[in-house]
Each structure stands twice: as structure tokens, then as C-alpha cells.
Design a protein around this motif. Structure first.
Motif, PDB file in Angstrom:
ATOM      1  N   GLY A 187      -8.132   6.520 -13.323  1.00 36.63           N
ATOM      2  CA  GLY A 187      -6.674   6.446 -13.239  1.00 36.63           C
ATOM      3  C   GLY A 187      -6.113   5.754 -14.470  1.00 36.63           C
ATOM      4  O   GLY A 187      -5.118   6.191 -15.059  1.00 36.63           O
ATOM      5  N   PHE A 188      -6.775   4.677 -14.861  1.00 26.43           N
ATOM      6  CA  PHE A 188      -6.328   3.926 -16.022  1.00 26.43           C
ATOM      7  C   PHE A 188      -6.394   4.794 -17.277  1.00 26.43           C
ATOM      8  O   PHE A 188      -5.445   4.834 -18.073  1.00 26.43           O
ATOM      9  CB  PHE A 188      -7.192   2.667 -16.177  1.00 26.43           C
ATOM     10  CG  PHE A 188      -6.693   1.723 -17.218  1.00 26.43           C
ATOM     11  CD1 PHE A 188      -5.573   0.944 -16.974  1.00 26.43           C
ATOM     12  CD2 PHE A 188      -7.334   1.606 -18.439  1.00 26.43           C
ATOM     13  CE1 PHE A 188      -5.106   0.070 -17.930  1.00 26.43           C
ATOM     14  CE2 PHE A 188      -6.866   0.738 -19.404  1.00 26.43           C
ATOM     15  CZ  PHE A 188      -5.750  -0.036 -19.154  1.00 26.43           C
ATOM     16  N   GLY A 221       1.699   6.694  -6.820  1.00 22.73           N
ATOM     17  CA  GLY A 221       0.569   7.489  -7.305  1.00 22.73           C
ATOM     18  C   GLY A 221       0.774   8.966  -7.002  1.00 22.73           C
ATOM     19  O   GLY A 221       0.592   9.830  -7.862  1.00 22.73           O
ATOM     20  N   HIS A 266      -9.205  10.890  -9.840  1.00 16.23           N
ATOM     21  CA  HIS A 266      -8.809   9.547  -9.376  1.00 16.23           C
ATOM     22  C   HIS A 266      -8.492   9.586  -7.876  1.00 16.23           C
ATOM     23  O   HIS A 266      -8.989   8.760  -7.112  1.00 16.23           O
ATOM     24  CB  HIS A 266      -7.589   9.129 -10.205  1.00 16.23           C
ATOM     25  CG  HIS A 266      -6.857   7.903  -9.758  1.00 16.23           C
ATOM     26  ND1 HIS A 266      -7.393   6.636  -9.833  1.00 16.23           N
ATOM     27  CD2 HIS A 266      -5.592   7.747  -9.264  1.00 16.23           C
ATOM     28  CE1 HIS A 266      -6.485   5.757  -9.401  1.00 16.23           C
ATOM     29  NE2 HIS A 266      -5.394   6.398  -9.039  1.00 16.23           N
ATOM     30  N   TYR A 267      -7.720  10.537  -7.459  1.00 16.82           N
ATOM     31  CA  TYR A 267      -7.335  10.651  -6.058  1.00 16.82           C
ATOM     32  C   TYR A 267      -8.553  10.998  -5.206  1.00 16.82           C
ATOM     33  O   TYR A 267      -8.796  10.390  -4.154  1.00 16.82           O
ATOM     34  CB  TYR A 267      -6.243  11.721  -5.917  1.00 16.82           C
ATOM     35  CG  TYR A 267      -5.511  11.720  -4.597  1.00 16.82           C
ATOM     36  CD1 TYR A 267      -5.816  10.810  -3.591  1.00 16.82           C
ATOM     37  CD2 TYR A 267      -4.484  12.638  -4.355  1.00 16.82           C
ATOM     38  CE1 TYR A 267      -5.133  10.819  -2.395  1.00 16.82           C
ATOM     39  CE2 TYR A 267      -3.798  12.654  -3.161  1.00 16.82           C
ATOM     40  CZ  TYR A 267      -4.128  11.749  -2.180  1.00 16.82           C
ATOM     41  OH  TYR A 267      -3.451  11.776  -0.995  1.00 16.82           O
ATOM     42  N   LEU A 272       3.335  15.422 -12.709  1.00 23.42           N
ATOM     43  CA  LEU A 272       2.461  16.050 -13.707  1.00 23.42           C
ATOM     44  C   LEU A 272       2.308  17.535 -13.395  1.00 23.42           C
ATOM     45  O   LEU A 272       2.445  18.390 -14.272  1.00 23.42           O
ATOM     46  CB  LEU A 272       1.076  15.396 -13.677  1.00 23.42           C
ATOM     47  CG  LEU A 272       0.810  14.252 -14.636  1.00 23.42           C
ATOM     48  CD1 LEU A 272      -0.565  13.663 -14.379  1.00 23.42           C
ATOM     49  CD2 LEU A 272       0.895  14.748 -16.074  1.00 23.42           C
ATOM     50  N   GLU A 287       0.838  -1.203   0.000  1.00 24.05           N
ATOM     51  CA  GLU A 287       0.000   0.000   0.000  1.00 24.05           C
ATOM     52  C   GLU A 287       0.876   1.257   0.000  1.00 24.05           C
ATOM     53  O   GLU A 287       0.609   2.211  -0.733  1.00 24.05           O
ATOM     54  CB  GLU A 287      -0.909   0.001   1.235  1.00 24.05           C
ATOM     55  CG  GLU A 287      -1.832   1.198   1.299  1.00 24.05           C
ATOM     56  CD  GLU A 287      -2.557   1.277   2.646  1.00 24.05           C
ATOM     57  OE1 GLU A 287      -3.761   1.075   2.663  1.00 24.05           O
ATOM     58  OE2 GLU A 287      -1.901   1.535   3.683  1.00 24.05           O
ATOM     59  N   LEU A 301       1.258  12.143  -9.859  1.00 26.02           N
ATOM     60  CA  LEU A 301       0.484  13.378  -9.876  1.00 26.02           C
ATOM     61  C   LEU A 301       1.379  14.594  -9.633  1.00 26.02           C
ATOM     62  O   LEU A 301       1.251  15.626 -10.289  1.00 26.02           O
ATOM     63  CB  LEU A 301      -0.631  13.286  -8.829  1.00 26.02           C
ATOM     64  CG  LEU A 301      -1.696  14.379  -8.852  1.00 26.02           C
ATOM     65  CD1 LEU A 301      -2.314  14.520 -10.236  1.00 26.02           C
ATOM     66  CD2 LEU A 301      -2.797  14.075  -7.837  1.00 26.02           C
ATOM     67  N   THR A 342       2.159   1.701  -3.537  1.00 25.99           N
ATOM     68  CA  THR A 342       1.075   2.130  -4.433  1.00 25.99           C
ATOM     69  C   THR A 342       0.813   3.615  -4.242  1.00 25.99           C
ATOM     70  O   THR A 342       0.710   4.380  -5.199  1.00 25.99           O
ATOM     71  CB  THR A 342      -0.216   1.348  -4.125  1.00 25.99           C
ATOM     72  OG1 THR A 342       0.077  -0.034  -4.132  1.00 25.99           O
ATOM     73  CG2 THR A 342      -1.292   1.650  -5.143  1.00 25.99           C
ATOM     74  N   ARG A 343       0.702   4.003  -2.993  1.00 23.53           N
ATOM     75  CA  ARG A 343       0.349   5.394  -2.717  1.00 23.53           C
ATOM     76  C   ARG A 343       1.472   6.347  -3.088  1.00 23.53           C
ATOM     77  O   ARG A 343       1.235   7.390  -3.702  1.00 23.53           O
ATOM     78  CB  ARG A 343      -0.015   5.549  -1.253  1.00 23.53           C
ATOM     79  CG  ARG A 343      -1.257   4.761  -0.958  1.00 23.53           C
ATOM     80  CD  ARG A 343      -1.928   5.202   0.288  1.00 23.53           C
ATOM     81  NE  ARG A 343      -3.277   4.660   0.281  1.00 23.53           N
ATOM     82  CZ  ARG A 343      -4.088   4.689   1.309  1.00 23.53           C
ATOM     83  NH1 ARG A 343      -3.696   5.254   2.423  1.00 23.53           N
ATOM     84  NH2 ARG A 343      -5.293   4.184   1.213  1.00 23.53           N
ATOM     85  N   ALA A 364      -6.202   7.938 -17.437  1.00 21.08           N
ATOM     86  CA  ALA A 364      -5.148   8.950 -17.362  1.00 21.08           C
ATOM     87  C   ALA A 364      -3.825   8.374 -17.857  1.00 21.08           C
ATOM     88  O   ALA A 364      -3.108   9.005 -18.645  1.00 21.08           O
ATOM     89  CB  ALA A 364      -5.013   9.453 -15.930  1.00 21.08           C
ATOM     90  N   LEU A 365      -3.526   7.147 -17.418  1.00 18.26           N
ATOM     91  CA  LEU A 365      -2.243   6.563 -17.809  1.00 18.26           C
ATOM     92  C   LEU A 365      -2.219   6.215 -19.301  1.00 18.26           C
ATOM     93  O   LEU A 365      -1.205   6.421 -19.976  1.00 18.26           O
ATOM     94  CB  LEU A 365      -1.932   5.327 -16.968  1.00 18.26           C
ATOM     95  CG  LEU A 365      -0.475   4.905 -17.055  1.00 18.26           C
ATOM     96  CD1 LEU A 365       0.427   5.924 -16.393  1.00 18.26           C
ATOM     97  CD2 LEU A 365      -0.244   3.545 -16.447  1.00 18.26           C
ATOM     98  N   TYR A 380       0.455  -2.022  -8.865  1.00 18.03           N
ATOM     99  CA  TYR A 380      -0.924  -2.487  -8.759  1.00 18.03           C
ATOM    100  C   TYR A 380      -1.076  -3.877  -9.397  1.00 18.03           C
ATOM    101  O   TYR A 380      -1.608  -4.805  -8.774  1.00 18.03           O
ATOM    102  CB  TYR A 380      -1.848  -1.465  -9.425  1.00 18.03           C
ATOM    103  CG  TYR A 380      -3.245  -1.960  -9.660  1.00 18.03           C
ATOM    104  CD1 TYR A 380      -4.168  -2.023  -8.610  1.00 18.03           C
ATOM    105  CD2 TYR A 380      -3.650  -2.380 -10.920  1.00 18.03           C
ATOM    106  CE1 TYR A 380      -5.444  -2.495  -8.828  1.00 18.03           C
ATOM    107  CE2 TYR A 380      -4.923  -2.845 -11.142  1.00 18.03           C
ATOM    108  CZ  TYR A 380      -5.824  -2.902 -10.091  1.00 18.03           C
ATOM    109  OH  TYR A 380      -7.082  -3.384 -10.309  1.00 18.03           O
TER     110      TYR A 380
END
Ligand code: HEM
Lengths: 228, 315
Positions: free
Chosen positions: A125-126, A53, A169-170, A60, A46, A57, A49-50, A128-129, A100
Motif C-alpha cells: 500500500g505504501f 482505502g 494490498h486489499y 483509481l 477502522e 482504489l 481507514t477502510r 502504491a501511494l 493510519y
């Protein structure tokens, strides 16, 4: 010193880029070391992942800061760092997806497909990627030449939409405490409003240009206000 | 802070875990000091450095306990959801130290023949303390195995003699803005609820400790609910009032997002949370996910409570 800041030489730019590259790798390095030393908390998957992520962002948004920063400071060479920052956003995005798919779901493709189709936060999210992929693939001089500046720019404007998807997404994945996604939303809103404002200024400038004067014989001298 | 032991709790013969670790650290540090040749000053005393939670005991074993591998104490006490102390998993361990757990009373009121207020130390003596090693499944998709210490909630409720009209039990938890978050993340105080038959079920526990020691603050000290067949958020922490009612009580997460968190919130791998699947879970400390079991593996004991109910509608 002042001169270097205003207009660094080729070698200086190269050093700046190398330093920035190393800096951008730090979050990944920290995670890798943390994984090895088992210091990522009770739920390391976790944590990764976080963190990945978060950094997708962040990169970006940092990428979107380059143009305003350049305009406010007049340091045009900052533009030459933008591609690397954007590519790091994509790289962290890929690491995020890999975490993920591999660590979290362990290649359980049914569960993954289910998540992408049924969980709005993952769908977004998907998306976006996926949308980031063509931008990453065309982030090179050859593609700019191939596409031509105009087309390339039009394509890369989708980064605004991608950033919005990232924030959504967030926002959708937090359970109750939206303070952090809200922070990102504010930052993004500011970056977008700034650009809208610049467009508006540009529009006004263009409007201020008097309509074309009928052709007379001889020379017509037109004085155009630049808005500066 | 020194916590007073109830009189019937014998000091354990066994060296408390933390004291043992302290000693080991003491020996190691002492070794380092010697190696550095820095001996001569006052060495820290191991006994003085102990801030460990007091041992609870002797503890009865329970047939309800699972034999699965227990989640390490460190994970159980540093990875918590206790939003009053912050929304990051590590926040409660950092911030809950401010919580003052003595003196503490629990008011048991509402539709009861003998409503009254219990002092926490009195509660500890109400029934023999048992160790119950339960699975704990969080709605977020992770799980632990925790050796709780506590007493059946039923033994407390029986003391106040619920009236025939009582159908539900509401749990109100502490909200002390002096030590807890004032941010309106949830509608404080955090409240939870059970049907009376769920509350009286022998699995339903009032926990006062874990790993044989007094409950750490971040885990809901001094007294919390543990309902092992429901998602973790049903197990309210730091309870101050227990109320018998005839109406289904409002619950904190249901108020925050009613299509996501139902009143029942039984662990159910077939009913997904709108934002994530509930089919699998990650046991803290494990790499691969494992399938989630119906009622968190307690179907044999509790399925009859929900006979004839549509668990999709009553999620
Ligand atoms: C391939 C598609 C993606 C998938 C499957 C995905 C999945 C996830 C998952 C499962 C989480 C963790 C949720 C939780 O812990 O409850 C997460 C968190 C996050 N993701 Fe993504 N994501 C994707 C793409 C992206 C992209 C493109 C961005 C950025 C633009 C992003 C930014 C974030 C952020 C900021 C977080 C929250 C981190 C935190 O809680 O601090 N994700 N994502």
C-alpha cells in the motif's frame, strides 16, 4: 441537449467539473459528518481507514475507466475530467495514510516503520501511494509541457502498476473473505486486458503497413489501411 | 420469540435496561405527539413494544472480574465477528435474528465416562450463574470489556467424567445453512479446541448471557465459549457439540491459514500476527491504542499452563 452531450461548451464543461468535484467530495463529507455525529459504528477509526482505502482504489479504477468510456461513446470531452478523478484518488490516498498515521497509530513512528517494513500488505500500500505522488505532482499543464507528451505519458503509465498494487494490498489484508478484493481485481483485469487488446490492434495495424518501397524517381502513392 | 426462563431464575426487581429505554423513548414519542397536536389515536404501548432479552439472575459476582470500564452494550452487540452471518462487523447484528436458539441441546461426548446430551435449560441450572467481567482481545487488534454471564466449563465437563485418556476438548458449533451463510469462507462448521487443562481452568467460561441478559444471537446464543486469555476467535459461538479427545483437534482458522492462527492463540504482545502487530490494541470507544498485556492480563492465572513451552513456536 444532444449537442451538449457531444460537445459541451466551455462553461458547460466548467459546470460539469464543478458538479463532479462536489460529488467526489461526498464520501469524505459523509465520513466527516459521521465522525461528528458518532455514527461510524463501534470502531470509527477502522471505518474511516477502510472507507478512505476503498475510495482511493475506486477513484483509481474510475480514472482508468475514462479512456474506455471515451472510446466506446465517442465523447472526447470526458478526457477533460480524468485529471480531477486521478487527483481525487491521490487525495483519498493521502487521507487514508493520514488516518493510519494519525488516528490509528497516533504518530508512533517506530510502529509505523515496523508496519511498512514487516507487513507485506502495508509495504505494498505504501509503495502504491509513493508511486502515486509523482503522478499527482505532474498532473498539470505545465508539467506536460515541461516533460513533453511522450515522457509524461510514459511516466503516467505507472498508474497500471499502482492499481495492481492497490488490489494486492486489499487482497492481502482481508482475513478470509476475498470476495470484495476479487471484485476489484476483476474490474482492474478487464481494464488492463482492454488496453492490451488495443495495443495489439495497433501493432497489427502498423504491421499491415507495407515495408518501405525503394525510392523511385517520381511519386509513390501508398495506400495504408487504417484498421477502422 | 419468547424465551422460557429456567425455573430457578427469579424475575428481576430491577427494570430491564431495554424496557427502561423503551419507556424513555415512549415518553419522548408521546411528547412529540402531544406537541404535534396529533393526540387521539392509539398510542403505542411501551410494554407491548418490548422485545428485550430476558434478564438472567440472580448472579454471583466473581473475583475474576475486572473493574475496568465496560464496553457499552451497543458496541458489544453491533460490532461482532460471527462469519456464519456475514464478514462485516455489522452483519451478525443484522442477520443473526434468524437463528433459533430454543430448543437447543449440547452433546458432550468422546472420551468421557458418562457422555450425554444436555438441554440448554438444564445447562443453565448446572451451576450458579456468575457475572464475569472479562477483557476480550480480538486478533485484529481491538478489545472490549464484556460482562458475561455464565458458568465454568469445568462444571459441565465434570458431569460427563472425562477419561484419563482425554487430553483435548473440541467444540463444534452450529452450521445451519438455512439461516447461515453457505459461502465457503471458512470450513463450516466452525470448530475450536482447547487442551483439557485449559478447558478445566476456572477462567474458562460457558457464557449464556451478557449485561445480565440472555445472550443476543450475534454474540453466540444460546451458549458460547469464553477463554479470556486467548484471541477472541478461540471463543466459539453457538456450540452444539463438545468432544473430549486424545488428539489435538483441528480448528477453523488454523485450517484456513495455519501460519497465521495457531492452536494456542494465546494473547501475546511479543508474537506478531504475520499481517499486523499484536503489541498494542484499541479498546473500543477509546482513541489511543494501549499496550497489549501478556495473556491479555491473565498471566497470573494462566502462565503456569504453558511453563517450559516455546510460545513463539506454539503461537
Ligand atoms: C500509505 C500507504 C498505505 C497504508 C499505510 C495503508 C494501510 C491500510 C490499513 C491499515 C488498512 C486497514 C486494514 C484493516 O482494516 O485490517 C487499509 C485498508 C485498505 N487500503 Fe490501504 N494503505 C495504504 C495505501 C493504500 C492505497 C494506495 C490504496 C489504494 C490504491 C489502499 C487501499 C486500501 C483498501 C481498498 C483497503 C480496504 C478497505 C476495506 O476493508 O474495505 N491503501 N490500508
Amino acid at each position: 441537449m444532444m449537442n451538449m452531450l457531444q460537445m459541451p461548451s466551455r462553461t458547460q464543461i466548467a459546470s460539469i467539473k464543478a458538479a463532479l468535484f462536489a460529488l467526489c467530495l461526498m464520501p469524505a463529507l459523509r465520513l466527516a459528518l459521521g465522525w461528528q455525529d458518532d455514527t461510524l459504528g463501534a470502531n470509527p477509526i477502522e471505518t474511516i481507514t477502510r472507507a478512505s482505502g476503498d475510495w482511493t482504489l475506486r477513484f483509481l479504477l474510475i480514472t482508468l475507466c475514462v479512456t474506455p468510456l471515451r472510446r466506446f461513446t465517442g465523447l472526447n470531452w470526458l478526457l477533460r475530467l480524468r485529471r480531477m478523478l486521478g487527483l481525487f484518488a491521490f487525495a483519498y490516498g493521502c487521507a487514508h495514510l493520514t488516518t493510519y498515521v494519525w488516528l490509528d497509530q497516533f504518530f508512533d513512528w517506530t510502529a509505523i516503520a515496523h508496519d511498512i517494513l514487516k507487513r507485506p500488505f502495508i509495504t505494498v500500500g505504501f509503495a502504491a501511494l509513493v508511486l502515486m505522488t509523482p503522478l499527482a505532482l505532474t498532473s498539470n499543464a505545465w508539467s506536460i509541457r515541461r516533460l513533453g507528451g511522450r515522457k509524461w505519458q510514459a511516466l503516467h503509465r505507472s498508474v497500471y502498476g499502482i492499481a495492481i498494487l492497490g488490489v494486492v494490498h486489499y487482497w492481502w489484508l482481508v482475513k478470509a473473505d476475498v470476495r470484495e478484493p476479487m471484485l476489484y481485481a476483476f474490474a482492474l483485469a478487464w481494464l488492463l486486458i482492454l488496453r492490451a487488446w488495443w495495443r495489439e490492434l495497433e501493432r497489427r495495424r502498423q504491421q499491415a503497413v507495407p515495408p518501405p518501397v525503394p525510392a523511385y524517381k517520381g511519386r509513390v502513392i501508398r495506400i495504408v489501411p487504417t484498421g477502422k | 420469540m419468547l424465551i422460557q426462563r429456567p425455573s430457578d431464575i427469579l424475575p428481576s426487581e430491577i427494570t430491564p435496561r431495554t424496557l427502561f429505554e423503551e419507556r424513555r423513548r415512549f415518553l419522548r414519542d408521546a411528547g412529540l405527539l402531544l406537541a404535534a397536536g396529533a393526540l387521539g389515536g392509539a398510542l403505542p404501548s411501551a410494554e407491548a413494544a418490548v422485545t428485550a432479552a430476558p434478564k438472567l439472575g440472580p448472579l454471583g459476582a466473581s473475583p475474576f472480574s475486572t473493574s475496568e470500564e465496560k464496553t457499552p452494550y451497543k458496541a458489544v452487540t453491533t460490532y461482532n465477528n460471527y462469519y456464519e452471518f456475514g464478514t462485516d462487523k455489522s452483519d451478525p447484528a443484522e442477520n443473526a435474528g434468524r437463528l433459533i436458539t430454543r430448543p437447543w441441546t449440547v452433546r458432550v461426548e468422546g472420551l468421557a465416562g458418562k457422555p450425554r446430551t444436555f438441554d440448554i435449560d438444564e445447562l443453565l441450572r448446572l451451576a450458579p450463574l456468575e457475572e464475569r467481567i472479562y477483557r476480550m482481545r480480538c486478533v485484529e487488534g481491538w478489545s472490549m470489556v464484556i460482562p458475561w454471564v455464565g458458568l465454568p466449563l469445568a462444571s459441565l465437563l465434570k458431569q460427563v467424567e472425562p477419561l484419563g485418556s482425554a487430553r483435548y476438548v473440541e467444540f463444534v458449533t452450529l452450521h445451519d445453512p438455512k439461516v447461515m451463510s453457505r459461502l465457503p469462507v471458512l470450513d463450516w462448521p466452525y470448530t475450536e479446541g482447547l487442551r483439557l487443562d485449559e478447558a478445566m481452568h476456572p477462567l474458562t467460561l460457558l457464557a449464556v448471557g451478557l449485561y445480565g441478559e440472555v445472550l443476543p444471537n450475534q454474540n453466540g446464543a444460546p451458549i458460547r465459549l469464553v477463554v479470556p486469555w486467548k484471541y477472541g476467535f478461540k471463543s466459539a459461538k453457538s456450540i452444539v457439540t463438545i468432544r473430549l479427545t486424545d488428539k489435538q483437534p483441528a480448528t477453523a482458522w488454523n485450517k484456513a491459514a495455519k501460519h497465521e492462527y495457531g492452536f494456542y492463540s494465546n494473547v501475546n504482545p511479543q508474537v506478531d500476527h504475520p499481517r499486523w502487530s499484536q503489541a498494542t490494541e484499541r479498546r473500543i470507544g477509546e482513541f489511543r491504542k494501549r499496550p497489549t498485556l501478556m495473556f491479555n492480563g491473565y498471566a497470573e492465572q494462566v502462565a503456569s499452563l504453558y511453563q517450559g513451552m516455546d510460545l513463539r513456536a506454539n503461537f
